[in-house]
Design a protein around this motif. Structure first.
Motif, PDB file in Angstrom:
ATOM      1  N   ALA A  48       0.861  -1.189   0.000  1.00  0.00           N
ATOM      2  CA  ALA A  48       0.000   0.000   0.000  1.00  0.00           C
ATOM      3  C   ALA A  48       0.891   1.231   0.000  1.00  0.00           C
ATOM      4  O   ALA A  48       1.709   1.400   0.918  1.00  0.00           O
ATOM      5  N   TYR A  49       0.761   2.047  -1.053  1.00  0.00           N
ATOM      6  CA  TYR A  49       1.454   3.344  -1.049  1.00  0.00           C
ATOM      7  C   TYR A  49       0.549   4.344  -0.352  1.00  0.00           C
ATOM      8  O   TYR A  49      -0.547   4.649  -0.842  1.00  0.00           O
ATOM      9  N   GLU A  50       0.999   4.806   0.795  1.00  0.00           N
ATOM     10  CA  GLU A  50       0.205   5.749   1.573  1.00  0.00           C
ATOM     11  C   GLU A  50       1.056   6.974   1.910  1.00  0.00           C
ATOM     12  O   GLU A  50       1.823   6.946   2.890  1.00  0.00           O
ATOM     13  N   PRO A  51       0.951   8.028   1.100  1.00  0.00           N
ATOM     14  CA  PRO A  51       1.682   9.243   1.461  1.00  0.00           C
ATOM     15  C   PRO A  51       1.183   9.721   2.826  1.00  0.00           C
ATOM     16  O   PRO A  51      -0.015   9.904   3.016  1.00  0.00           O
ATOM     17  N   VAL A  52       2.109   9.883   3.771  1.00  0.00           N
ATOM     18  CA  VAL A  52       1.701  10.167   5.155  1.00  0.00           C
ATOM     19  C   VAL A  52       0.876  11.453   5.227  1.00  0.00           C
ATOM     20  O   VAL A  52      -0.065  11.554   6.004  1.00  0.00           O
ATOM     21  N   TRP A  53       1.201  12.390   4.346  1.00  0.00           N
ATOM     22  CA  TRP A  53       0.519  13.681   4.349  1.00  0.00           C
ATOM     23  C   TRP A  53      -0.926  13.580   3.848  1.00  0.00           C
ATOM     24  O   TRP A  53      -1.701  14.533   3.978  1.00  0.00           O
ATOM     25  N   ALA A  54      -1.293  12.443   3.302  1.00  0.00           N
ATOM     26  CA  ALA A  54      -2.658  12.289   2.770  1.00  0.00           C
ATOM     27  C   ALA A  54      -3.546  11.435   3.674  1.00  0.00           C
ATOM     28  O   ALA A  54      -4.730  11.284   3.403  1.00  0.00           O
ATOM     29  N   ILE A  55      -2.973  10.875   4.745  1.00  0.00           N
ATOM     30  CA  ILE A  55      -3.761   9.956   5.579  1.00  0.00           C
ATOM     31  C   ILE A  55      -4.594  10.735   6.590  1.00  0.00           C
ATOM     32  O   ILE A  55      -4.059  11.473   7.427  1.00  0.00           O
ATOM     33  N   GLY A  56      -5.899  10.603   6.462  1.00  0.00           N
ATOM     34  CA  GLY A  56      -6.816  11.233   7.406  1.00  0.00           C
ATOM     35  C   GLY A  56      -6.847  12.746   7.335  1.00  0.00           C
ATOM     36  O   GLY A  56      -7.403  13.415   8.202  1.00  0.00           O
ATOM     37  N   GLY A 106      -9.200   4.256   5.079  1.00  0.00           N
ATOM     38  CA  GLY A 106      -9.399   4.493   6.508  1.00  0.00           C
ATOM     39  C   GLY A 106     -10.797   5.014   6.774  1.00  0.00           C
ATOM     40  O   GLY A 106     -11.768   4.260   6.865  1.00  0.00           O
ATOM     41  N   GLY A 107     -10.923   6.334   6.870  1.00  0.00           N
ATOM     42  CA  GLY A 107     -12.185   6.964   7.263  1.00  0.00           C
ATOM     43  C   GLY A 107     -13.397   6.479   6.482  1.00  0.00           C
ATOM     44  O   GLY A 107     -14.450   6.175   7.072  1.00  0.00           O
ATOM     45  N   ALA A 108     -13.270   6.371   5.176  1.00  0.00           N
ATOM     46  CA  ALA A 108     -14.426   6.010   4.342  1.00  0.00           C
ATOM     47  C   ALA A 108     -14.798   4.530   4.456  1.00  0.00           C
ATOM     48  O   ALA A 108     -15.804   4.102   3.883  1.00  0.00           O
ATOM     49  N   ALA A 109     -14.005   3.757   5.215  1.00  0.00           N
ATOM     50  CA  ALA A 109     -14.335   2.336   5.393  1.00  0.00           C
ATOM     51  C   ALA A 109     -15.227   2.113   6.605  1.00  0.00           C
ATOM     52  O   ALA A 109     -15.657   0.989   6.867  1.00  0.00           O
ATOM     53  N   LEU A 110     -15.507   3.175   7.338  1.00  0.00           N
ATOM     54  CA  LEU A 110     -16.314   3.042   8.565  1.00  0.00           C
ATOM     55  C   LEU A 110     -17.799   3.207   8.293  1.00  0.00           C
ATOM     56  O   LEU A 110     -18.606   3.215   9.224  1.00  0.00           O
ATOM     57  N   GLU A 111     -18.118   3.352   7.040  1.00  0.00           N
ATOM     58  CA  GLU A 111     -19.526   3.513   6.653  1.00  0.00           C
ATOM     59  C   GLU A 111     -19.736   2.619   5.428  1.00  0.00           C
ATOM     60  O   GLU A 111     -18.979   2.695   4.452  1.00  0.00           O
ATOM     61  N   ALA A 112     -20.722   1.714   5.498  1.00  0.00           N
ATOM     62  CA  ALA A 112     -20.860   0.672   4.474  1.00  0.00           C
ATOM     63  C   ALA A 112     -21.017   1.255   3.069  1.00  0.00           C
ATOM     64  O   ALA A 112     -20.393   0.783   2.115  1.00  0.00           O
ATOM     65  N   ASP A 113     -21.845   2.295   2.937  1.00  0.00           N
ATOM     66  CA  ASP A 113     -22.124   2.790   1.584  1.00  0.00           C
ATOM     67  C   ASP A 113     -20.899   3.446   0.946  1.00  0.00           C
ATOM     68  O   ASP A 113     -20.642   3.268  -0.244  1.00  0.00           O
ATOM     69  N   SER A 114     -20.137   4.218   1.745  1.00  0.00           N
ATOM     70  CA  SER A 114     -18.965   4.859   1.138  1.00  0.00           C
ATOM     71  C   SER A 114     -17.904   3.810   0.808  1.00  0.00           C
ATOM     72  O   SER A 114     -17.250   3.875  -0.241  1.00  0.00           O
ATOM     73  N   PHE A 115     -17.748   2.819   1.692  1.00  0.00           N
ATOM     74  CA  PHE A 115     -16.770   1.760   1.412  1.00  0.00           C
ATOM     75  C   PHE A 115     -17.181   1.004   0.139  1.00  0.00           C
ATOM     76  O   PHE A 115     -16.362   0.761  -0.752  1.00  0.00           O
ATOM     77  N   ALA A 116     -18.460   0.657   0.051  1.00  0.00           N
ATOM     78  CA  ALA A 116     -18.939  -0.102  -1.117  1.00  0.00           C
ATOM     79  C   ALA A 116     -18.818   0.726  -2.398  1.00  0.00           C
ATOM     80  O   ALA A 116     -18.552   0.174  -3.473  1.00  0.00           O
TER      81      ALA A 116
END
Ligand code: PEP
Length: 250
Positions: free
Chosen positions: A165-173, A233-243
């Motif tokens: 997983a490429y996760e630029p630290v400045w983009a997380i959350g 991260g954040g968008a995985a805590l809600e079923a519709d946004s994750f889906a």
């Protein structure tokens, strides 16, 4: 062709008593994970039994967010790969930037954990990424090459079993997303680094993007040739946004 993989990282969110309801929503919204994209939820350790029960009969994979590299012993508070496997866990996030930042995770410990995860038959999701300061100082390339080389050292023969997983630290959350062009540049760099380590297998490695991936930017990011899914991260805590993000990977 690499099958796209979208994984939710719940981080330290959702009580064990709340896990089943979110999973139920994700099952419905992703057609039980039978949707042409590999779907995974990476839950807190204590949520694992409830999540495993709630996922039964679906195609959605179960992941943890960390593990220790030793099989057992006097390591108070730690969890081994074998313990995760025993509960039905199939994936494990390793080297997330929050663990590097707050819990002294290093490339050396990520490498030990990676070897232990592979040995146990878990699919590792190895996180790499530069900080804003490193990017602004022009060090992004060195940081990424160094992390990939050290984290995956000695695992060249198992490349097809590893997800990065490429996760630029400045983009997380932060709500700041790398543009799809910026992300593709780094994904291509990661693949070129893998190709130096094992030219025959670099094309088989799936490389997810992570960092404020949302329903409105996911399709653009995952349309890029080296972006093979997302760690959310954040968008995985809600079923519709994750889906919706999962659907964008189709
Ligand atoms: C993450 O923690 O892996 C992540 C990408 O978080 P967010 O989507 O909230 O930026």
């Amino acid at each position: 062709m690499r099958t796209k993989i979208v994984a939710g990282n719940w981080k330290m969110n959702k009580l064990p008593s709340e896990a089943a309801a979110l999973i139920e929503g994700i099952r419905k919204a992703t057609n039980e994970g039978d949707c042409g994209v590999e779907v995974v939820v990476c839950v807190p350790f204590v949520d694992i039994p409830a999540a495993a029960a709630a996922l039964k009969g679906s195609k959605i994979g179960l992941g943890a967010q960390n593990m220790h590299w030793k099989a057992n012993g006097a390591y108070t508070g730690e969890i081994s790969a074998g313990m995760l496997k025993d509960l039905g866990v199939q994936y494990v996030i390793l080297g997330h930037s929050e663990r590097r930042q707050y819990f002294a995770e290093t490339d050396e410990t990520v490498n030990l954990k990676l070897k232990a995860a592979l040995e146990a038959g878990l699919t590792p999701i190895v996180c790499v990424g530069e900080t804003l300061q490193e990017r602004e100082e022009g060090k992004m390339q060195d940081v990424i090459v160094n992390q990939v080389t050290k984290d995956l050292a000695g695992c060249q023969e198992d490349f097809e079993k590893i997800v990065i997983a490429y996760e630029p630290v400045w983009a997380i959350g932060t709500g700041k997303t790398a543009t799809s062009t910026q992300a593709q540049e780094v994904h291509a760099l990661i693949r070129a680094t893998l190709a130096k380590m094992n030219p025959a297998k670099a094309e088989k490695v799936r490389i997810q993007y992570g960092g404020s991936m949302k329903p409105n930017n996911a399709a653009d990011l995952m349309a890029k040739p080296d972006i093979d899914g997302g760690l959310i991260g954040g968008a995985a805590l809600e079923a519709d946004s994750f889906a919706a993000i999962v659907a964008a990977g189709k």
